[in-house]
Design a protein around this motif. Structure first.
Motif, PDB file in Angstrom:
ATOM      1  N   ASP A   6       0.821  -1.207   0.000  1.00  0.00           N
ATOM      2  CA  ASP A   6       0.000   0.000   0.000  1.00  0.00           C
ATOM      3  C   ASP A   6       0.857   1.261   0.000  1.00  0.00           C
ATOM      4  OD1 ASP A   6      -2.690   1.004  -0.105  1.00  0.00           O
ATOM      5  OD2 ASP A   6      -2.359   1.778   1.926  1.00  0.00           O
ATOM      6  N   GLU A   7       1.945   1.254   0.770  1.00  0.00           N
ATOM      7  CA  GLU A   7       2.865   2.403   0.785  1.00  0.00           C
ATOM      8  C   GLU A   7       3.422   2.651  -0.605  1.00  0.00           C
ATOM      9  OE1 GLU A   7       6.011   2.736   3.841  1.00  0.00           O
ATOM     10  OE2 GLU A   7       4.997   1.019   4.775  1.00  0.00           O
ATOM     11  N   CYS A   8       3.862   1.567  -1.255  1.00  0.00           N
ATOM     12  CA  CYS A   8       4.453   1.699  -2.594  1.00  0.00           C
ATOM     13  C   CYS A   8       3.401   2.116  -3.617  1.00  0.00           C
ATOM     14  CB  CYS A   8       5.117   0.388  -3.015  1.00  0.00           C
ATOM     15  SG  CYS A   8       6.610   0.059  -2.068  1.00  0.00           S
ATOM     16  N   LYS A   9       2.220   1.599  -3.445  1.00  0.00           N
ATOM     17  CA  LYS A   9       1.117   1.945  -4.351  1.00  0.00           C
ATOM     18  C   LYS A   9       0.885   3.457  -4.314  1.00  0.00           C
ATOM     19  CE  LYS A   9      -3.705   0.935  -4.977  1.00  0.00           C
ATOM     20  NZ  LYS A   9      -4.633   1.566  -4.109  1.00  0.00           N
ATOM     21  N   GLN A  10       0.901   4.027  -3.117  1.00  0.00           N
ATOM     22  CA  GLN A  10       0.698   5.473  -2.973  1.00  0.00           C
ATOM     23  C   GLN A  10       1.908   6.255  -3.480  1.00  0.00           C
ATOM     24  OE1 GLN A  10      -0.491   6.284   1.063  1.00  0.00           O
ATOM     25  NE2 GLN A  10      -2.259   4.916   0.928  1.00  0.00           N
ATOM     26  N   GLU A  11       3.104   5.828  -3.099  1.00  0.00           N
ATOM     27  CA  GLU A  11       4.320   6.536  -3.506  1.00  0.00           C
ATOM     28  C   GLU A  11       4.486   6.582  -5.018  1.00  0.00           C
ATOM     29  OE1 GLU A  11       7.964   5.177  -1.711  1.00  0.00           O
ATOM     30  OE2 GLU A  11       7.071   5.264   0.290  1.00  0.00           O
ATOM     31  N   LEU A  12       4.183   5.464  -5.679  1.00  0.00           N
ATOM     32  CA  LEU A  12       4.378   5.367  -7.128  1.00  0.00           C
ATOM     33  C   LEU A  12       3.117   5.746  -7.908  1.00  0.00           C
ATOM     34  CD1 LEU A  12       6.359   1.994  -7.210  1.00  0.00           C
ATOM     35  CD2 LEU A  12       7.289   4.312  -7.323  1.00  0.00           C
ATOM     36  N   ASN A  13       2.056   6.104  -7.169  1.00  0.00           N
ATOM     37  CA  ASN A  13       0.786   6.472  -7.790  1.00  0.00           C
ATOM     38  C   ASN A  13       0.283   5.359  -8.721  1.00  0.00           C
ATOM     39  OD1 ASN A  13      -1.402   8.174  -8.084  1.00  0.00           O
ATOM     40  ND2 ASN A  13      -0.501   9.253  -9.836  1.00  0.00           N
ATOM     41  N   LEU A  14       0.256   4.148  -8.192  1.00  0.00           N
ATOM     42  CA  LEU A  14      -0.168   2.989  -8.975  1.00  0.00           C
ATOM     43  C   LEU A  14      -1.674   2.805  -8.864  1.00  0.00           C
ATOM     44  CD1 LEU A  14       2.633   0.515  -7.826  1.00  0.00           C
ATOM     45  CD2 LEU A  14       2.566   1.861  -9.937  1.00  0.00           C
ATOM     46  N   GLY A  15      -2.274   2.334  -9.934  1.00  0.00           N
ATOM     47  CA  GLY A  15      -3.715   2.101  -9.951  1.00  0.00           C
ATOM     48  C   GLY A  15      -4.093   0.838  -9.195  1.00  0.00           C
ATOM     49  N   GLU A  16      -5.391   0.639  -9.086  1.00  0.00           N
ATOM     50  CA  GLU A  16      -5.929  -0.520  -8.364  1.00  0.00           C
ATOM     51  C   GLU A  16      -5.576  -1.844  -9.046  1.00  0.00           C
ATOM     52  OE1 GLU A  16      -7.427  -0.513  -5.315  1.00  0.00           O
ATOM     53  OE2 GLU A  16      -6.842   1.591  -5.350  1.00  0.00           O
ATOM     54  N   HIS A  17      -5.272  -1.790 -10.341  1.00  0.00           N
ATOM     55  CA  HIS A  17      -4.929  -3.018 -11.069  1.00  0.00           C
ATOM     56  C   HIS A  17      -3.723  -3.734 -10.456  1.00  0.00           C
ATOM     57  CE1 HIS A  17      -2.349   0.074 -12.783  1.00  0.00           C
ATOM     58  NE2 HIS A  17      -1.510  -0.904 -13.078  1.00  0.00           N
ATOM     59  N   ILE A  18      -2.876  -2.992  -9.777  1.00  0.00           N
ATOM     60  CA  ILE A  18      -1.689  -3.580  -9.167  1.00  0.00           C
ATOM     61  C   ILE A  18      -2.081  -4.600  -8.097  1.00  0.00           C
ATOM     62  CG2 ILE A  18      -1.176  -1.992  -7.262  1.00  0.00           C
ATOM     63  CD1 ILE A  18       1.377  -2.976  -9.841  1.00  0.00           C
ATOM     64  N   LEU A  19      -3.163  -4.334  -7.394  1.00  0.00           N
ATOM     65  CA  LEU A  19      -3.644  -5.283  -6.382  1.00  0.00           C
ATOM     66  C   LEU A  19      -4.034  -6.604  -7.028  1.00  0.00           C
ATOM     67  CD1 LEU A  19      -5.843  -2.866  -4.238  1.00  0.00           C
ATOM     68  CD2 LEU A  19      -3.522  -3.663  -3.760  1.00  0.00           C
ATOM     69  N   ASN A  20      -4.622  -6.527  -8.202  1.00  0.00           N
ATOM     70  CA  ASN A  20      -5.022  -7.726  -8.937  1.00  0.00           C
ATOM     71  C   ASN A  20      -3.797  -8.585  -9.278  1.00  0.00           C
ATOM     72  OD1 ASN A  20      -7.231  -9.212 -10.013  1.00  0.00           O
ATOM     73  ND2 ASN A  20      -6.605  -8.574 -12.062  1.00  0.00           N
ATOM     74  N   ASP A  21      -2.722  -7.922  -9.729  1.00  0.00           N
ATOM     75  CA  ASP A  21      -1.506  -8.669 -10.057  1.00  0.00           C
ATOM     76  C   ASP A  21      -0.959  -9.401  -8.838  1.00  0.00           C
ATOM     77  OD1 ASP A  21      -1.517  -8.079 -12.716  1.00  0.00           O
ATOM     78  OD2 ASP A  21       0.251  -6.788 -12.683  1.00  0.00           O
ATOM     79  N   PHE A  22      -0.956  -8.754  -7.691  1.00  0.00           N
ATOM     80  CA  PHE A  22      -0.438  -9.409  -6.493  1.00  0.00           C
ATOM     81  C   PHE A  22      -1.395 -10.465  -5.956  1.00  0.00           C
ATOM     82  CE2 PHE A  22       2.488  -5.872  -6.656  1.00  0.00           C
ATOM     83  CZ  PHE A  22       3.677  -6.525  -6.394  1.00  0.00           C
ATOM     84  N   TYR A  23      -2.681 -10.217  -6.124  1.00  0.00           N
ATOM     85  CA  TYR A  23      -3.662 -11.214  -5.681  1.00  0.00           C
ATOM     86  C   TYR A  23      -3.488 -12.520  -6.469  1.00  0.00           C
ATOM     87  CZ  TYR A  23      -8.008 -13.535  -4.576  1.00  0.00           C
ATOM     88  OH  TYR A  23      -8.912 -14.460  -4.165  1.00  0.00           O
ATOM     89  N   HIS A  24      -3.217 -12.391  -7.761  1.00  0.00           N
ATOM     90  CA  HIS A  24      -3.090 -13.568  -8.625  1.00  0.00           C
ATOM     91  C   HIS A  24      -1.636 -14.013  -8.817  1.00  0.00           C
ATOM     92  CE1 HIS A  24      -7.299 -13.604  -9.678  1.00  0.00           C
ATOM     93  NE2 HIS A  24      -7.239 -12.298  -9.901  1.00  0.00           N
TER      94      HIS A  24
END
Length: 165
Positions: free
Chosen positions: A40-58
């Protein structure tokens, strides 16, 4: 009687092998949970979209295609936050081993994981883009973990991480 003894010995050996696989998968689950906590920290720092969660989930699903460059960038960010990279951007063997053992890996399992990542890094040194290179290393690592039958169940990992938040 000898046949029963052989069957008993075979069953015991099978149980030991299954136990080792289960324990390695459990270890991988613990390591993955520890790793994903900084997402979550990296998601915010890098301004990543929600799709990134999908990649890690799968991530641990062999048939899921990891193609998103941003996933590689997130892996770099997460690895840096956990102090798992050396100054050249490669896996820091000592810190990675310590991280794995802190999350339940026996020394032999931690060493196998580090060796696997190192071999994957060597295979992809020609990829110039740092994020794409880490993505390729991650895919190679995932394949190696599946070959060892150590892949964890991501549903369990996500549930555990969400309950801790």
């Amino acid at each position: 009687m000898a046949g029963q003894l052989q069957l008993f010995v075979a069953l015991v050996l099978f149980a030991i092998c299954v136990s080792e696989i289960d324990s390695s998968a459990e270890t991988m689950k613990n390591i993955s949970s520890g790793f994903i906590k900084v997402l979550d920290e990296c998601k915010q720092e890098l301004n990543l979209g929600e799709h990134i969660l999908n990649d890690f989930y799968h991530f641990w699903k062999e048939d899921y295609s990891l193609l998103n460059r941003e996933t590689g960038c997130a892996i770099i960010c997460m690895s840096k936050k956990l102090d798992l990279l050396d100054p050249d951007g490669n896996l820091h063997h000592g810190n990675a081993k310590e991280f794995a053992m802190k999350h339940g890996a026996e020394e032999e399992v931690a060493s196998k994981m580090i060796t696997l990542v190192h071999e994957c890094e060597k295979q992809h040194t020609g990829v110039e883009d740092e994020c794409l290179r880490k993505l390729e290393v991650a895919k190679c690592f995932r394949s190696g973990i599946h070959q060892l039958n150590w892949a964890p169940n991501m549903d369990v990992i996500v549930t555990e991480v969400l309950t801790e938040m």
